[in-house]
Write a protein that holds these residues in place. Structure first.
Motif, short mmCIF file in Angstrom:
data_model
loop_
_atom_site.label_atom_id
_atom_site.label_comp_id
_atom_site.label_asym_id
_atom_site.label_seq_id
_atom_site.Cartn_x
_atom_site.Cartn_y
_atom_site.Cartn_z
N LEU A 197 0.93 -1.19 0.20
CA LEU A 197 -0.01 0.02 -0.02
C LEU A 197 0.77 1.28 0.06
N LEU A 198 1.94 1.19 0.99
CA LEU A 198 2.81 2.26 0.88
C LEU A 198 3.57 2.58 -0.28
N GLN A 199 3.94 1.36 -1.18
CA GLN A 199 4.77 1.66 -2.25
C GLN A 199 3.78 2.18 -3.52
N LYS A 200 2.45 1.85 -3.48
CA LYS A 200 1.53 2.11 -4.42
C LYS A 200 1.04 3.78 -4.45
N ILE A 201 1.32 4.13 -3.02
CA ILE A 201 1.19 5.54 -2.77
C ILE A 201 2.30 6.44 -3.02
N ASN A 202 3.45 6.07 -2.56
CA ASN A 202 4.62 6.51 -2.78
C ASN A 202 5.18 6.61 -4.39
N ALA A 203 4.76 5.64 -5.15
CA ALA A 203 4.96 5.72 -6.48
C ALA A 203 4.80 6.67 -7.32
N ARG A 204 4.08 7.75 -6.70
CA ARG A 204 3.46 8.78 -7.31
C ARG A 204 4.47 10.08 -6.90
N THR A 205 5.65 9.78 -6.16
CA THR A 205 6.33 10.82 -5.65
C THR A 205 7.60 10.93 -6.53
#
Lengths: 300, 80
Positions: free
Chosen positions: A82-90
């Motif tokens: 979940l963290l990766q999915k969200i951080n992927a946009r940064t």
């Protein structure tokens, strides 16, 4: 969102003591591999420069940086995903990815050269196999253990998976209820709301908007609870900003309150409907008369 | 239809149902200890019946399943 009961059982278990698991074994292996990595890279870097401080710094970078950067790229818990999915946009995630890939490439190249210079390995053609073992031991295994989330959050990974799934299901259910309610209201507005008073119609329109705000609050609450447990922010789109929902609301409000925009509000006083109709017609005639006068004045 | 906070009928919303299941599981665990994890679903139903007899029949059925599931998860946790 989480179960208090399971939290209590987990708490009791945590106090219970330490168990030796395959993950513990992996941790010991990673520790040994990293000591080996430090020895290996010190051997290589100290050959490249006579300055031991620089050699030590490069050794530290090559031992610690690849696993820590790779740990962002290979999560192995639902929370990490979940963290990766969200951080992927940064942008930070892009930087981490580029740096990690370059360090793996560098490690691969140096190890390839080193193993290729070993006569036995060279003659048996086992260079690539040896290099891959080195990559797994020096980078992948420590990276798997160094997850970007804290150990407390790692324990919570099962809860996070449930939470995310639940968030999706509950959101769908809430939206389904909202849609059904609005459609029913639309239907009633077309058939039977003519018998309601103006105040009741306005009240009903306000209820519709209140309902949407209530659902928004629910979604925000669920999103907040996800954030509390996982540290990950779920992007929240307000339903009130949704074009479809807004159209429904506008339609309902308009249908319910369009008569109340007329002056005098005869129906609000509780008079007979026929009187209302007569007054409304008179008002409309006056309105059109005024409109004609205004247009004539403008033309002059 | 049932949502997280709202329902369109006289059944409990999802959140209230989960909280009630949690509370019942905690009380049973305190009363009976670790043994609750070994109870079959029919025994769980019998134990929680006095506390849920005024609810909708579907909610009663759901609650039995929820509490029993919590006990199963607790057992899995203790076996890890």
């Amino acid at each position: 969102m989480s179960s208090r009961y399971l939290e209590m059982v987990r708490g009791q278990r945590r106090r219970g003591g330490w168990q030796f698991t395959s993950k513990s074994l992996l941790a010991i292996l990673a520790f040994i591999a990293m000591i080996g990595s430090a020895v290996y890279w010190w051997g290589v870097q100290s050959q490249l420069t006579g300055n031991w401080i620089i050699a030590a710094a490069y050794t530290a970078i090559l031992v610690l940086a690849p696993p820590s950067l790779m740990s962002f790229l290979i999560p192995w818990s639902p929370g990490g995903m979940l963290l990766q999915k969200i951080n992927a946009r940064t942008w930070g995630y892009v930087a981490v990815m580029i740096a990690a890939l370059y360090l793996v490439y560098y490690s691969f190249e140096i190890q390839w050269t080193w193993w290729a210079s070993q006569p036995v390995v060279q003659s048996t053609g086992l260079v690539i196999q040896q290099v891959l073992i080195g990559i797994i031991g020096f980078i992948i295994i420590p990276a798997l253990l160094w997850t970007p989330v804290t150990s407390e959050e790692l324990v919570e990974q099962v809860r996070q998976a449930h939470l995310v799934r639940r968030y999706e299901l509950q959101t769908q259910a809430d939206i389904a209820i909202l849609r059904a309610t609005l459609l029913r209201a639309q239907e009633k507005a077309l058939i039977g709301f003519a018998n309601l008073t103006v105040q009741e119609r306005e009240e009903l329109a306000a209820v519709m908007r209140g309902l949407v705000k209530g659902i928004d609050a629910t979604l925000r609450d669920i999103g907040e609870s996800v954030k509390t447990v996982s540290g990950a922010t779920i992007p929240f789109n307000s339903l009130e900003d949704n074009e479809d929902i807004r159209q429904y609301l506008d339609f309902v409000a308009e249908t319910l309150t369009e008569n109340s925009l007329l002056p005098r509000r005869a129906s609000a006083t509780g008079q007979h409907e026929a009187v209302t109709r007569q007054i409304s017609q008179r008002d409309q005639e006056e309105y059109y008369e005024d409109d004609r006068r205004t247009r004539a004045l403008r033309q002059r | 239809m049932r949502g997280y906070r709202y329902t369109t009928d006289d059944r409990l919303p999802e959140r209230d149902l989960a909280e009630l299941a949690d509370e019942l599981a905690i009380q049973l665990h305190y009363a009976l200890g670790e043994r609750v994890c070994l109870l079959p679903r029919s025994d769980v139903a019998e134990l929680i019946w006095p506390y849920i007899d005024d609810l909708h029949p579907d909610d009663q059925n759901d609650l039995v399943w929820l509490v029993w599931h919590l006990f199963q998860e607790a057992r899995e946790l203790s076996e890890e």
